[in-house]
Design an enzyme around this catalytic site. Structure first.
Site, PDB file in Angstrom:
ATOM      1  N   LYS A  11      -9.575  20.382  64.987  1.00  0.00           N
ATOM      2  CA  LYS A  11      -9.042  20.470  63.625  1.00  0.00           C
ATOM      3  C   LYS A  11      -7.768  21.306  63.617  1.00  0.00           C
ATOM      4  O   LYS A  11      -7.422  21.961  64.601  1.00  0.00           O
ATOM      5  CB  LYS A  11     -10.082  21.107  62.705  1.00  0.00           C
ATOM      6  CG  LYS A  11     -10.401  22.558  63.056  1.00  0.00           C
ATOM      7  CD  LYS A  11     -11.400  23.164  62.100  1.00  0.00           C
ATOM      8  CE  LYS A  11     -11.644  24.633  62.470  1.00  0.00           C
ATOM      9  NZ  LYS A  11     -12.536  25.305  61.511  1.00  0.00           N
ATOM     10  N   ARG A  63     -20.880  29.210  52.300  1.00  0.00           N
ATOM     11  CA  ARG A  63     -19.649  28.411  52.224  1.00  0.00           C
ATOM     12  C   ARG A  63     -20.102  26.967  52.091  1.00  0.00           C
ATOM     13  O   ARG A  63     -20.673  26.597  51.080  1.00  0.00           O
ATOM     14  CB  ARG A  63     -18.790  28.685  53.469  1.00  0.00           C
ATOM     15  CG  ARG A  63     -17.333  28.286  53.331  1.00  0.00           C
ATOM     16  CD  ARG A  63     -16.534  28.642  54.570  1.00  0.00           C
ATOM     17  NE  ARG A  63     -17.015  27.966  55.773  1.00  0.00           N
ATOM     18  CZ  ARG A  63     -16.458  28.100  56.972  1.00  0.00           C
ATOM     19  NH1 ARG A  63     -15.425  28.904  57.146  1.00  0.00           N
ATOM     20  NH2 ARG A  63     -16.933  27.439  58.011  1.00  0.00           N
ATOM     21  N   HIS A 116     -23.516  26.794  60.314  1.00  0.00           N
ATOM     22  CA  HIS A 116     -22.422  27.562  60.913  1.00  0.00           C
ATOM     23  C   HIS A 116     -22.716  29.052  60.812  1.00  0.00           C
ATOM     24  O   HIS A 116     -23.216  29.531  59.788  1.00  0.00           O
ATOM     25  CB  HIS A 116     -21.102  27.245  60.205  1.00  0.00           C
ATOM     26  CG  HIS A 116     -19.888  27.656  60.983  1.00  0.00           C
ATOM     27  ND1 HIS A 116     -19.435  26.948  62.075  1.00  0.00           N
ATOM     28  CD2 HIS A 116     -19.045  28.704  60.851  1.00  0.00           C
ATOM     29  CE1 HIS A 116     -18.357  27.539  62.567  1.00  0.00           C
ATOM     30  NE2 HIS A 116     -18.108  28.611  61.850  1.00  0.00           N
ATOM     31  N   ARG A 173     -20.309  23.447  69.497  1.00  0.00           N
ATOM     32  CA  ARG A 173     -19.045  23.082  68.859  1.00  0.00           C
ATOM     33  C   ARG A 173     -17.963  24.147  69.115  1.00  0.00           C
ATOM     34  O   ARG A 173     -17.477  24.777  68.178  1.00  0.00           O
ATOM     35  CB  ARG A 173     -19.236  22.941  67.346  1.00  0.00           C
ATOM     36  CG  ARG A 173     -20.319  22.006  66.892  1.00  0.00           C
ATOM     37  CD  ARG A 173     -20.283  21.837  65.371  1.00  0.00           C
ATOM     38  NE  ARG A 173     -20.217  23.100  64.655  1.00  0.00           N
ATOM     39  CZ  ARG A 173     -21.263  23.745  64.151  1.00  0.00           C
ATOM     40  NH1 ARG A 173     -22.481  23.262  64.311  1.00  0.00           N
ATOM     41  NH2 ARG A 173     -21.100  24.877  63.506  1.00  0.00           N
ATOM     42  N   TYR A 218      16.932  42.277  56.527  1.00  0.00           N
ATOM     43  CA  TYR A 218      16.764  42.474  55.082  1.00  0.00           C
ATOM     44  C   TYR A 218      16.089  43.809  54.761  1.00  0.00           C
ATOM     45  O   TYR A 218      15.090  44.182  55.388  1.00  0.00           O
ATOM     46  CB  TYR A 218      15.916  41.346  54.489  1.00  0.00           C
ATOM     47  CG  TYR A 218      16.597  40.008  54.439  1.00  0.00           C
ATOM     48  CD1 TYR A 218      17.829  39.844  53.833  1.00  0.00           C
ATOM     49  CD2 TYR A 218      15.988  38.893  54.990  1.00  0.00           C
ATOM     50  CE1 TYR A 218      18.455  38.601  53.783  1.00  0.00           C
ATOM     51  CE2 TYR A 218      16.589  37.641  54.949  1.00  0.00           C
ATOM     52  CZ  TYR A 218      17.827  37.500  54.337  1.00  0.00           C
ATOM     53  OH  TYR A 218      18.431  36.273  54.286  1.00  0.00           O
ATOM     54  N   CYS A 249      12.805  37.175  59.295  1.00  0.00           N
ATOM     55  CA  CYS A 249      13.425  36.309  58.288  1.00  0.00           C
ATOM     56  C   CYS A 249      12.852  34.893  58.418  1.00  0.00           C
ATOM     57  O   CYS A 249      12.051  34.605  59.304  1.00  0.00           O
ATOM     58  CB  CYS A 249      14.934  36.279  58.479  1.00  0.00           C
ATOM     59  SG  CYS A 249      15.684  37.927  58.557  1.00  0.00           S
ATOM     60  N   ASP A 258      14.232  32.283  59.502  1.00  0.00           N
ATOM     61  CA  ASP A 258      14.718  31.549  60.666  1.00  0.00           C
ATOM     62  C   ASP A 258      15.015  32.414  61.886  1.00  0.00           C
ATOM     63  O   ASP A 258      15.408  31.878  62.917  1.00  0.00           O
ATOM     64  CB  ASP A 258      16.013  30.812  60.304  1.00  0.00           C
ATOM     65  CG  ASP A 258      15.913  30.108  58.969  1.00  0.00           C
ATOM     66  OD1 ASP A 258      15.102  29.171  58.870  1.00  0.00           O
ATOM     67  OD2 ASP A 258      16.606  30.515  58.023  1.00  0.00           O
TER      68      ASP A 258
END
Length: 372
Positions: free
Chosen positions: A33, A131, A163, A219, A261, A308, A310
């Site tokens: 997943k 859950r 689980h 699993r 920044y 940042c 990028d």
């Protein structure tokens, strides 16, 4: 010439699956997943199957159908299914489905009618995670309805599963309590006339540390990719992902120069700064500002200032650094580079999140160990 890349060692995935496979008599479901935890779902799935995985596990119907479109015919279980999905497509494709409530069961019965074949179901009981899964109070009703649908030829109950909450903390009392509830749930299933071929409970941690929880199928997810689910233990696993980039430019700045920044970092002396073209759009957590570890020129360094979108900056002091040199964010650790565990510790998260962040981004994935 590449600017940044994520390298995935498929042989490492094969080695990890072989190691996991050798430690259990149960069948093994490699969980792929989340785009294979950021490693690429289809290549990871193929590598896991090469090494003896019997099943593949995914969350969404789309993930399961992607595997089928890639020509993968191994058993696949999809378990995170919201209302209104075209479940008949999964039934037609031979995808096993996780069911945890009467409304879900009803949708799967309808899907079987549309597909013209029984839906293969794994009924999930909530043993304490609160859950997914039917509560213990609702479990008998779900079992009775599933047994009736099976008798009518509309579904085939292939599995019963749950689980763990704390399997990553071996010896935690919750694990034994959940195991007891699971046994109780299996007994209820038998009384309802259901005898599923697969009973499954063990995730990566339980696969590695609790053989009494293996039942018919385990699993593992994280461990497939060489990362340990238990802090402080390695289990002989080999991390499969390396993330790196090339220095974009360097510059000398005076003492007292604010960096990035907000100027949350200031140079203490005249220094060489190296700008690295990776940022939070590529998977680098912004929380790694002033804390993320990297390796450049054989030296461990820490990100200077804010990450940042990028790019980020490294203060290299007086070390000779040039544009084009390779910065390794994390890898296996074999060459002294940081690992995903180091990053998780630096930003107060888990290694799962670090590698998954680097999936499906603009940074290309390059595969080592691909087979025709």
């Amino acid at each position: 010439m590449w600017q940044a890349e994520v390298r995935v060692d498929l042989d490492a995935i094969r080695e990890n699956v072989s190691r996991l496979r050798s430690g259990t008599a149960a069948e093994l479901m490699a969980v792929v997943k989340g785009d294979g935890y950021g490693h690429g779902m289809v290549p990871a799935a193929r590598a896991a199957l090469d090494a003896g995985a019997d099943w593949l596990g995914v969350c969404t119907l789309d993930e399961a159908l992607t595997l089928r479109r890639a020509g993968i015919t191994a058993p696949v279980l999809a378990w995170l299914l919201a209302p209104g999905l075209p479940l008949h497509e999964g039934v037609t494709a031979g995808v096993d489905l996780g069911a945890a409530s009467l409304p879900q069961l009803d949708e799967m019965i309808e899907a079987s009618r549309v597909a013209g074949r029984p839906a293969r179901l794994h009924l999930k009981i909530d043993t304490g995670l609160s859950r997914g899964g039917a509560t213990v109070a609702d479990w008998p009703t779900l079992l009775d309805a599933a047994a009736k649908a099976q008798a009518d030829g509309l579904v085939e109950v292939v599995g019963v599963w749950s689980h763990f909450v704390y399997a990553d903390s071996p010896g935690h009392p919750t694990t034994d309590r959940q195991l007891a509830v699971f046994h109780e749930g299996l007994g209820m299933a038998e009384k309802a006339g259901l005898r599923p071929r697969y009973r499954h409970l063990a995730n990566s941690a339980a696969t590695l540390t609790r053989p009494d929880t293996h039942f018919d199928l385990v699993r593992p997810g994280l461990a497939v990719y060489g990362l340990s689910p238990v802090v402080g233990e390695r289990f002989g696993l080999r991390p499969a992902m390396t993330a790196r980039a090339r220095v974009m430019l360097t510059k000398r700045v005076p003492a007292g120069a604010g960096v990035s920044y907000g100027h949350t970092y200031t140079t203490e002396r005249e220094s060489t700064l190296a700008v690295v073209p990776l940022g939070y759009a590529d998977g680098v957590p912004r929380h790694a500002s002033n804390s993320g570890p990297v390796q450049l020129g054989g030296v461990r360094r820490t990100i200077s200032g804010r990450v940042c979108m990028d790019q980020f900056v490294l203060d290299c002091g007086d070390d000779p650094v040039a544009a084009g040199e390779v910065v390794t964010l994390f890898g296996s650790g074999a060459d002294g580079e940081p690992t995903a565990d180091d990053w998780a510790e630096a930003v107060d998260t888990i290694n799962y999140e670090i590698v998954t962040r680097f999936g499906s981004t603009r940074v290309p994935r390059v595969y080592d160990g691909e087979r025709p």
